[in-house]
Design a protein around this motif. Structure first.
Motif, PDB file in Angstrom:
ATOM      1  N   ALA A 273       0.862  -1.264  -0.230  1.00 52.24           N
ATOM      2  CA  ALA A 273      -0.097   0.078   0.159  1.00 52.24           C
ATOM      3  C   ALA A 273       0.835   1.135  -0.049  1.00 52.24           C
ATOM      4  N   ILE A 274       0.735   2.223  -1.004  1.00 52.47           N
ATOM      5  CA  ILE A 274       1.440   3.334  -0.892  1.00 52.47           C
ATOM      6  C   ILE A 274       0.560   4.645  -1.095  1.00 52.47           C
ATOM      7  N   ASN A 275       0.864   5.687  -0.881  1.00 54.01           N
ATOM      8  CA  ASN A 275       0.058   7.059  -1.187  1.00 54.01           C
ATOM      9  C   ASN A 275      -1.168   7.116  -0.332  1.00 54.01           C
ATOM     10  N   LEU A 276      -1.190   6.807   1.013  1.00 51.51           N
ATOM     11  CA  LEU A 276      -2.340   6.669   2.007  1.00 51.51           C
ATOM     12  C   LEU A 276      -2.734   8.151   2.226  1.00 51.51           C
ATOM     13  N   ALA A 277      -4.156   8.245   2.167  1.00 56.04           N
ATOM     14  CA  ALA A 277      -4.756   9.562   2.477  1.00 56.04           C
ATOM     15  C   ALA A 277      -5.953   9.071   3.436  1.00 56.04           C
ATOM     16  N   TYR A 278      -6.066   9.978   4.574  1.00 59.60           N
ATOM     17  CA  TYR A 278      -7.454   9.710   5.351  1.00 59.60           C
ATOM     18  C   TYR A 278      -8.572  10.519   4.828  1.00 59.60           C
ATOM     19  N   ILE A 279      -9.736   9.911   4.887  1.00 62.36           N
ATOM     20  CA  ILE A 279     -11.119  10.458   4.617  1.00 62.36           C
ATOM     21  C   ILE A 279     -11.686  11.016   6.138  1.00 62.36           C
ATOM     22  N   HIS A 280     -11.993  12.076   6.223  1.00 64.39           N
ATOM     23  CA  HIS A 280     -12.795  12.415   7.450  1.00 64.39           C
ATOM     24  C   HIS A 280     -13.959  13.356   7.276  1.00 64.39           C
ATOM     25  N   LYS A 281     -15.073  12.849   7.190  1.00 64.30           N
ATOM     26  CA  LYS A 281     -16.341  13.650   6.945  1.00 64.30           C
ATOM     27  C   LYS A 281     -17.131  13.360   8.056  1.00 64.30           C
ATOM     28  N   PRO A 282     -18.180  14.325   8.502  1.00 62.02           N
ATOM     29  CA  PRO A 282     -19.255  13.972   9.519  1.00 62.02           C
ATOM     30  C   PRO A 282     -19.911  12.676   9.293  1.00 62.02           C
ATOM     31  N   GLY A 283     -19.672  11.625  10.159  1.00 55.18           N
ATOM     32  CA  GLY A 283     -20.489  10.319  10.079  1.00 55.18           C
ATOM     33  C   GLY A 283     -19.663   9.349   8.986  1.00 55.18           C
ATOM     34  N   VAL A 345     -22.696   4.595  12.344  1.00 57.99           N
ATOM     35  CA  VAL A 345     -24.212   4.823  12.347  1.00 57.99           C
ATOM     36  C   VAL A 345     -24.399   6.512  12.547  1.00 57.99           C
ATOM     37  N   LYS A 346     -24.884   6.762  11.580  1.00 59.47           N
ATOM     38  CA  LYS A 346     -25.299   8.294  11.201  1.00 59.47           C
ATOM     39  C   LYS A 346     -26.192   8.706  12.317  1.00 59.47           C
ATOM     40  N   VAL A 347     -26.031   9.582  13.212  1.00 56.07           N
ATOM     41  CA  VAL A 347     -26.844  10.208  14.146  1.00 56.07           C
ATOM     42  C   VAL A 347     -26.842  11.549  14.021  1.00 56.07           C
ATOM     43  N   SER A 348     -25.733  12.282  13.515  1.00 57.13           N
ATOM     44  CA  SER A 348     -25.534  13.714  13.338  1.00 57.13           C
ATOM     45  C   SER A 348     -24.383  14.272  12.526  1.00 57.13           C
ATOM     46  N   ASP A 349     -24.800  15.465  11.887  1.00 52.85           N
ATOM     47  CA  ASP A 349     -23.749  15.936  11.129  1.00 52.85           C
ATOM     48  C   ASP A 349     -22.653  16.503  11.815  1.00 52.85           C
ATOM     49  N   ASP A 350     -22.649  16.646  13.103  1.00 54.45           N
ATOM     50  CA  ASP A 350     -21.628  17.222  13.963  1.00 54.45           C
ATOM     51  C   ASP A 350     -20.532  16.449  14.380  1.00 54.45           C
ATOM     52  N   PHE A 351     -20.986  15.187  14.668  1.00 54.61           N
ATOM     53  CA  PHE A 351     -19.961  14.230  15.280  1.00 54.61           C
ATOM     54  C   PHE A 351     -20.263  12.748  14.615  1.00 54.61           C
ATOM     55  N   THR A 352     -19.365  11.857  14.833  1.00 50.07           N
ATOM     56  CA  THR A 352     -19.154  10.569  13.987  1.00 50.07           C
ATOM     57  C   THR A 352     -19.558   9.548  15.390  1.00 50.07           C
ATOM     58  N   LEU A 486     -31.199   0.478  19.906  1.00 49.42           N
ATOM     59  CA  LEU A 486     -31.149   1.340  21.051  1.00 49.42           C
ATOM     60  C   LEU A 486     -30.934   2.773  20.595  1.00 49.42           C
ATOM     61  N   ILE A 487     -29.803   3.034  19.497  1.00 47.21           N
ATOM     62  CA  ILE A 487     -29.620   4.176  18.940  1.00 47.21           C
ATOM     63  C   ILE A 487     -30.815   4.803  18.289  1.00 47.21           C
ATOM     64  N   GLN A 488     -31.755   3.935  17.518  1.00 50.96           N
ATOM     65  CA  GLN A 488     -32.855   4.492  16.980  1.00 50.96           C
ATOM     66  C   GLN A 488     -33.825   4.879  17.851  1.00 50.96           C
ATOM     67  N   GLU A 489     -34.034   4.243  18.979  1.00 49.25           N
ATOM     68  CA  GLU A 489     -34.970   4.523  19.995  1.00 49.25           C
ATOM     69  C   GLU A 489     -34.490   5.800  20.658  1.00 49.25           C
ATOM     70  N   ILE A 490     -33.343   5.957  20.850  1.00 49.97           N
ATOM     71  CA  ILE A 490     -33.040   7.254  21.516  1.00 49.97           C
ATOM     72  C   ILE A 490     -33.259   8.661  20.619  1.00 49.97           C
ATOM     73  N   LEU A 491     -32.808   8.267  19.433  1.00 57.47           N
ATOM     74  CA  LEU A 491     -33.183   9.325  18.289  1.00 57.47           C
ATOM     75  C   LEU A 491     -34.784   9.725  18.398  1.00 57.47           C
ATOM     76  N   ASP A 492     -35.584   8.563  18.238  1.00 57.07           N
ATOM     77  CA  ASP A 492     -36.940   8.720  18.237  1.00 57.07           C
ATOM     78  C   ASP A 492     -37.501   9.533  19.327  1.00 57.07           C
ATOM     79  N   GLU A 493     -36.918   9.105  20.596  1.00 55.18           N
ATOM     80  CA  GLU A 493     -37.173   9.962  21.772  1.00 55.18           C
ATOM     81  C   GLU A 493     -37.146  11.308  21.819  1.00 55.18           C
ATOM     82  N   ARG A 494     -35.760  11.582  21.190  1.00 57.44           N
ATOM     83  CA  ARG A 494     -35.567  13.021  21.267  1.00 57.44           C
ATOM     84  C   ARG A 494     -36.128  13.797  20.116  1.00 57.44           C
ATOM     85  N   LYS A 495     -36.900  13.297  19.119  1.00 54.53           N
ATOM     86  CA  LYS A 495     -37.947  13.894  18.549  1.00 54.53           C
ATOM     87  C   LYS A 495     -39.023  14.350  18.955  1.00 54.53           C
TER      88      LYS A 495
END
Length: 495
Positions: A273-283, A345-352, A486-495
């Motif tokens: 493996a050569i020329n490594l580059a990291y990908i970091h986007k929200p989620g 698991v996508k839960v927010s645009d702010d954090f991963t 559990l994550i989905q239940e938490i997100l639903d409860e927050r809505k």
């Protein structure tokens, strides 16, 4: 089926009952093969297996009384007076069972391309990567591993990383019947030590890496024994594909009988493996890289870090050996996902937020140091430890999280027959050796909710330890608990 057909690749001696009179295996007919005394019936071949807690040799008399046609033994057994059951004496009944099972199911491995993966880490992820690539190239691929067995559209929950030889051969026979042309499987050190994968030769054997693990009373006596068992795969495959960067690769190859290819970052490796580059986007976290060596291509993977690159290199090497092109490999790599292995698991645009199976200090350290390379605002680690297991693991995991995470949320895992708070307090003992910040929240759903509610811009949150598991074991009962739900239940409860 004639007994002689089941024994054709074994060294054995067949005698009649207590008399010791020699028998021609050609004249003995076998209706079915079993290694569970509860399944013995008239005409069966019963294989006496010695386990950690029970010795099948103690059931020889029962087999004769139930009119089994034959028994396979490695020691003297007690039989009823006058019994004429065929007694097959072999050196090792587990080894014999592998060959007998292969013959009983029509040697299904000979009709499949067989790929076996051994190593301390990366086996599960790499099996799925290889399956994705081969399926993308038009193959129909069965899978046998820690999480599940996949046969066509059927998904079967796995009990062992590598099943007993009889079950393994049965699975492969079903794969052939379902139209599969290949099978990729995890091969554990226990599986190799207990001869579960004997009875055939792998087309490709893979070594990912090795570190001290599975050393204990019912596993391996020491690291040398663990390493020796891993090395057995390379005396049982045609092509060996190994991580050339691992410091123990020469030990693993000692006495090998296969053609060897290596992968890694070092210039000596056959695929690099050569020329490594990291990908970091929200989620989303991942890696770009190019390959150099016996195949040149550009690759992108949606899991983070160098260990993800190792897994991908290994899968690329296998796919190339089986005739796949870069055009078939690249999209399969990009889309590959494994449940509970750095699963975003996508839960927010702010954090991963991700779920991972890291359930010991070694795996947790590897994961957290990898995620540090992505320079998060904060690295938050949520985990617990299993009950009725070594306290040392708890101290070590607490210390690792304290050193490598910015915030640790200590919670419950599978408490089994212990009190969750006692386990959490043991983890806290390790945490207190560090300056790491932490909070204790016993209920796992509450702990996950806390992590989500307190997530900040640029954070990476890891839910470690449960991974693919969809249960929580408490006082001998497995209660349904899936972190994704559990994550989905938490997100639903927050809505």
């Amino acid at each position: 089926m004639k007994l002689s057909n089941l024994l054709e690749k074994l060294e054995f001696e067949v005698t009649r009952g207590n008399s010791g009179e020699r028998i021609d295996p050609e004249v003995v007919e076998i209706k079915d093969v079993v290694n569970d005394n509860r399944k013995i019936s008239e005409g069966s071949l019963f294989i006496c297996i010695k386990g950690a807690n029970f010795d099948g040799h103690s059931c020889a008399k029962e087999a004769a009384e139930k009119k089994a046609a034959a028994i396979v033994v490695s020691q003297d057994v007690e039989l009823p007076e006058g019994s004429d059951i065929a007694v097959i004496r072999v050196k090792d009944t587990r080894y014999a069972m592998a060959f007998i099972s292969a013959a009983y199911f029509g040697n299904p491995a000979s009709k499949l391309k067989t790929i076996g993966i051994t190593g301390t880490k990366g086996k599960t992820t790499t099996t799925y990567l290889i399956r994705n690539m081969l399926e993308n190239a038009g193959h129909k691929v069965g899978l046998i591993g820690t999480i599940e067995v996949i046969i066509g559209d059927e998904h079967i929950h796995a009990e062992n990383t590598t099943p007993e030889s009889f079950a393994l051969q049965e699975y492969m026979a079903k794969m052939v019947e379902a139209g599969c042309d290949s099978v990729v499987m995890e091969v554990s050190s226990q599986g190799l030590m207990l001869h579960r994968t004997q009875g055939f030769t792998f087309d490709i054997g893979i070594f990912t890496n090795i570190e001290p693990d599975h050393i204990g009373p019912n596993e391996h006596t020491d690291f040398e024994d663990y390493m020796h068992c891993k090395s057995l795969l390379f005396k049982q495959c045609k092509v060996g594909i190994l991580n050339g960067d691992d410091v123990h690769v020469d030990d693993i190859l000692e006495g090998h009988t296969c053609k060897v290819q290596t992968y890694g970052f070092n210039e000596d490796c056959d695929l690099r493996a050569i020329n490594l580059a990291y990908i970091h986007k929200p989620g989303e976290l991942g890696v770009f890289f190019d390959t150099d060596g016996f195949l040149n291509m550009h690759a992108e993977i949606k899991t983070p870090g160098k260990f993800s690159v190792y897994n991908a290199l290994c899968a690329i090497a296998v796919a190339h050996n089986l005739g796949c092109t870069p055009e078939e490999i690249a999209p399969a790599l990009k889309e590959a996902k494994v449940k509970g292995r750095i699963e975003m698991v996508k839960v927010s645009d702010d954090f991963t937020l991700m779920i991972d199976y890291a359930h010991n200090a070694m795996a947790l350290k590897s994961l957290l140091t990898t995620l540090r390379d992505y320079h998060p605002n904060r690295l938050i680690c949520l985990f617990g430890c299993g009950g009725n297991r070594s306290k040392l693991r708890r101290f070590e995991m607490g210390e690792v999280s304290g050193r490598y995470a910015d915030v640790t949320i200590i919670t419950s895992d599978n408490p089994r027959f212990e009190e969750p708070e006692d386990i959490i307090n043991d983890i806290e003992t390790g945490m207190k050796k560090t300056d790491g910040k932490y909070i204790k929240i016993t209920d796992r759903k509450e702990a996950i909710a806390y992590a989500i509610d307190h997530g900040e811009q640029g954070d990476i949150i890891v839910l470690a330890g449960k991974g693919h598991e969809d249960y929580q074991e408490i006082k001998g009962v497995k209660y349904h608990m899936d972190e994704r739900e559990l994550i989905q239940e938490i997100l639903d409860e927050r809505k």
